[in-house]
Design an enzyme around this catalytic site. Structure first.
Site, PDB file in Angstrom:
ATOM      1  N   GLN B 104       0.842  -1.198   0.000  1.00 57.88           N
ATOM      2  CA  GLN B 104       0.000   0.000   0.000  1.00 57.88           C
ATOM      3  C   GLN B 104       0.881   1.254   0.000  1.00 57.88           C
ATOM      4  OE1 GLN B 104      -1.923   0.536   3.728  1.00 57.88           O
ATOM      5  NE2 GLN B 104      -3.500   1.907   2.947  1.00 57.88           N
ATOM      6  N   SER B 107       0.597   6.555   2.844  1.00 63.25           N
ATOM      7  CA  SER B 107       1.192   7.552   3.737  1.00 63.25           C
ATOM      8  C   SER B 107       2.480   8.126   3.156  1.00 63.25           C
ATOM      9  CB  SER B 107       1.514   6.924   5.090  1.00 63.25           C
ATOM     10  OG  SER B 107       0.334   6.524   5.729  1.00 63.25           O
ATOM     11  N   SER B 139       4.465  -1.666   4.543  1.00 68.22           N
ATOM     12  CA  SER B 139       4.857  -3.025   4.904  1.00 68.22           C
ATOM     13  C   SER B 139       4.826  -3.902   3.665  1.00 68.22           C
ATOM     14  CB  SER B 139       3.973  -3.582   6.010  1.00 68.22           C
ATOM     15  OG  SER B 139       2.652  -3.170   5.844  1.00 68.22           O
ATOM     16  N   GLU B 222      -9.648  -1.578   5.632  1.00 69.05           N
ATOM     17  CA  GLU B 222      -8.478  -1.771   6.487  1.00 69.05           C
ATOM     18  C   GLU B 222      -8.888  -1.833   7.947  1.00 69.05           C
ATOM     19  OE1 GLU B 222      -5.654   1.515   6.662  1.00 69.05           O
ATOM     20  OE2 GLU B 222      -4.066   0.091   7.141  1.00 69.05           O
ATOM     21  N   GLU B 353      -6.543   8.807  17.562  1.00 66.82           N
ATOM     22  CA  GLU B 353      -7.151  10.152  17.603  1.00 66.82           C
ATOM     23  C   GLU B 353      -8.048  10.371  16.384  1.00 66.82           C
ATOM     24  OE1 GLU B 353      -3.967   9.431  18.294  1.00 66.82           O
ATOM     25  OE2 GLU B 353      -4.186   9.788  20.441  1.00 66.82           O
TER      26      GLU B 353
END
Lengths: 349, 383
Positions: B104, B107, B139, B222, B353
């Site tokens: 993936q 980010s 990963s 996910e 959060e």
């Protein structure tokens, strides 16, 4: 198969109870009543027990009851918790009825099922299923003598079911001295019940610890209802209350606390459903160890997140805080139930 | 044909000694994921039927869910939802059988919780796109044949609107994978540098500029994959700590006992919620409860691994060496590793959060914080 979901029948029962409470005992009405000479709403109880038929849910059809399961009783308790309803359903139709079933008191069960008779189990509401203190009442022939403190639901009861010497006795309320004391939970006050040579009828033998355990498992559903009301009421408030020119519910400091509370309540729902479907000692201990604390925590957060109004007598949150804290202490504290889990889950100290 | 007949047919014809061959046959029989359409590993059947299939085929070769977590949990549902017929036919089968591993590329160093601010550019050049940028926290990139990739294609519109989603060929020139060492000592994740990587337009998933919507599908899957599978009572991480507790009476203290019992209760009610959630899904009444499961899981895992370490009074560590790891090995590694690795649970797949924001806004209906970045072109955002 055990399921943690609500059935259609349960949802219909819920809707009926909720509609009745919305009509007859909104929180503002409960608030007015708690300081009156009659804290229990016996008219509402009559409608609930007879017309909706909740009094006989646990009682088999052969005794005139509905022969329903603990899961249906649990749904009624959720709704009564949401309403902080001042009716003796838990004390009469759960605790006392379960004791009468254990004692095989056929005649009494018929009267309980019809709603003609309301009962209370003369055991301190603080008693736990784990360490039963010695009976404080002694039987001598057909009379009872002794005193029981902190009995819940006594002043709404027509008859008292009294454990003494391993048996369960029935005493007409008029033959006992019932002294209600100012109680933390305004909607379910406790009383001292004294018998001095009171005429009593022996009903049969009764395992009081099992009765308390059964009650503790279902009390988790009432605690769920209390927590749900507190969460929903607080959500509505923080959406509407403006400070710094925005709803306070848009501040992350508030939102994150509410997200955590919601997660606690989600898990309380699963625990309550599980304890209603599987009344084993382990399921009961888990549900009480979790739900009792969740109800208190959500109620405390509700007071805090309402700010100043939350601290006032005129807002009904305090009824829920008091109910939550009292039920945390009733039938074993979370610590008592965790201590029991040490053995039940094979985690010795 | 009834699903049980299909299962019987598969068991009669496929050789379980041949992992890939068996999974291929299972895919062809429509038993990979029954809710997918026929021809794509499914039967177009209700999702709850999958439980029957899993039960019947439990003893047969299974996809490697450690190595292929991203492929199975995120890429496959996204390809199914947004891929063309050609893309579905090309990618889904080797993904399922594990012949092609997926990773993936979401980010970035400058775009974590605020993923929509990502800066990896994709510029159109005829039938191709040229991609430049840097991705992180990837990963399995060193095993991967393909990646799901979100890029910036239009910097002149507000950030949510200028993104496009691709399948990235990890063997293409300009893709460089570097291991990223973590606090555990190992390198489970990677940084991926993309320099002039050329992707043909038929690797695009969804419309140009619609990448955010496509990415939402991936991210929702996910979070369900991370938090949604109930185990047995007393199992998982609470089981690890309970085993330590039972086997080492010498380590017990009253204070640790109280904490253990509290966490045992929390583990059990969290497990019951997962069971209830699965019952809701099977009954076709999906509730919002799923959004919260990952939050509970992260907090529990962190508290339990911390308690385990403290209980053991273990000042050692099993292995600090900087080595590639194949997947997260919470049960095979030592308590120190578990404690450190669990710190990632509240960061990966949406920080706790951000998840609290999602729960409070989407489930509880609370208003969002005032935003200054919604209507500003991406290129003008402060950074």
């Amino acid at each position: 198969m055990t399921t943690l979901l609500y059935t259609e029948v349960e949802e219909e029962l819920r809707a009926a109870v909720r509609a009745l409470l919305a009509d007859r005992c909104p929180p503002s009405a409960v608030l007015k009543r708690v300081e009156s000479p009659a804290p229990y709403d016996l008219d509402l109880w009559k409608t609930l027990s007879r017309e909706i038929g909740v009094a006989g849910l646990l009682i088999p059809e052969s005794y005139g009851g509905a022969g329903a399961s603990a899961s249906e009783v649990a749904v009624v308790l959720e709704e009564l918790g949401r309403g902080a309803a001042p009716v003796p359903f838990f004390t009469s139709s759960v605790l006392a009825t379960r004791a009468a079933l254990d004692a095989g008191a056929a005649d009494l069960l018929g009267r309980l099922a019809s709603g003609d008779t309301t009962a209370a189990l003369a055991v301190p509401f603080t008693a736990t299923p784990y360490h039963r203190a010695a009976d404080t009442v002694e039987a001598s022939g057909t009379t009872l003598t002794g005193t029981v403190a902190d009995v819940a639901g006594a002043e709404a009861a027509d008859v008292l079911l009294v454990p003494a010497g391993g048996a369960l006795y029935l005493v007409e309320a008029g033959h006992a001295e019932i002294t209600t004391r100012p109680s933390l939970d305004l909607t379910r006050p406790v009383a001292t019940v004294a018998f001095s040579g009171a005429a009593a009828a022996r009903l049969g033998s009764c395992d009081v610890a099992e009765v308390l355990r059964f009650g503790a498992g279902l009390l988790a559903s009432e605690q769920l209802g209390v927590a749900e009301w507190c969460l929903e009421t607080t959500l509505a408030y923080v959406r509407e209350r403006h400070q710094f020119a925005r709803p306070i519910g848009s501040f992350q400091a508030i939102k994150h606390r509410l997200a955590d509370l919601w997660l606690d309540v989600v898990r309380a729902r699963a625990a309550a459903r599980n304890a209603a479907a599987d009344t084993s000692p382990l399921a009961v201990a888990v549900a009480q160890a979790w739900n009792a604390g969740v109800a208190v925590h959500v109620a405390e957060e509700a007071v805090q997140l309402h700010g100043g109004i939350g601290m006032t007598w005129e807002h009904p949150i305090h009824l829920y805080l008091k109910r939550a804290k009292a039920t945390e202490i009733a039938l074993g504290t979370p610590g008592d139930h965790r201590a029991a889990l040490a053995e039940l889950a094979d985690l010795p100290g | 044909m009834d699903v049980r007949d299909r299962i019987a047919g598969l068991l009669a014809s496929a050789d379980p000694a041949d992992q890939v061959g068996f999974l291929r046959a299972r895919f062809e029989a429509g038993l990979a994921w029954v809710h997918f359409p026929e021809g794509l590993g499914g039967l177009g059947a209700p999702r709850d039927l999958q439980q029957v299939v899993e039960k019947e085929l439990a003893h047969t070769p299974q996809p490697n869910i450690g190595l292929q977590a991203i492929g199975l949990g995120m890429a496959a549902p996204t390809i199914l939802a947004f891929g063309t017929q050609e893309q579905k036919e090309r990618f889904l089968r080797p993904l399922y059988t594990g012949e092609e591993i997926w990773c993936q590329l979401f980010s970035e160093p400058g775009a974590g919780s605020d993923l929509a601010t990502l800066a990896t550019r994709a510029v159109r050049d005829g039938d191709e796109w040229v991609v430049d940028g840097q991705k992180v926290w990837t990963s399995g990139a060193h095993h991967a044949r393909w990646a799901i990739l979100v890029t910036r294609t239009d910097p002149d519109v507000p950030k949510h609107r200028g993104m496009t989603y691709f399948v990235c060929d990890m063997s293409a020139p300009g893709v460089e994978v570097r291991p990223l060492r973590q606090i555990t000592g190992e390198a489970e994740f990677n940084e991926v540098f993309l320099t002039g990587v050329r992707l043909s337009d038929d690797l695009r998933l969804g419309e140009v500029g619609d990448g955010w919507r496509v990415a939402q599908t991936t991210l929702m899957n996910e979070r369900v994959a991370i938090g949604g599978t109930p185990g047995r009572r007393g199992g998982g991480m609470i089981g690890v700590v309970s085993d330590t507790w039972r086997s080492r009476p010498d380590l017990r203290t009253p204070e640790l006992h109280q904490r253990l019992l509290k966490l045992w209760v929390e583990s059990e009610v969290t497990r019951l919620s997962a069971v209830r959630l699965r019952e809701q899904l099977a009954a076709g009444q999906p509730g919002p409860e799923g959004s919260g499961m990952k939050l509970s899981f992260a907090k529990l895992n962190q508290e339990l691994t911390g308690l385990d370490l403290e209980l053991r009074r273990d000042l050692g560590y099993d292995d600090w060496s900087f080595r590639r790891s194949e997947d997260v090995d919470m049960l095979g590694r030592g308590p120190g590793y578990r404690y450190l690795r669990a710190k990632g649970n509240s960061i990966e797949g949406g920080t706790s959060e951000i998840l609290r924001n999602i729960v409070s806004e989407r489930v509880l209906g609370l208003p969002s914080e005032p935003r200054i970045d919604k209507d500003v072109p991406w290129k003008d955002l402060p950074r």
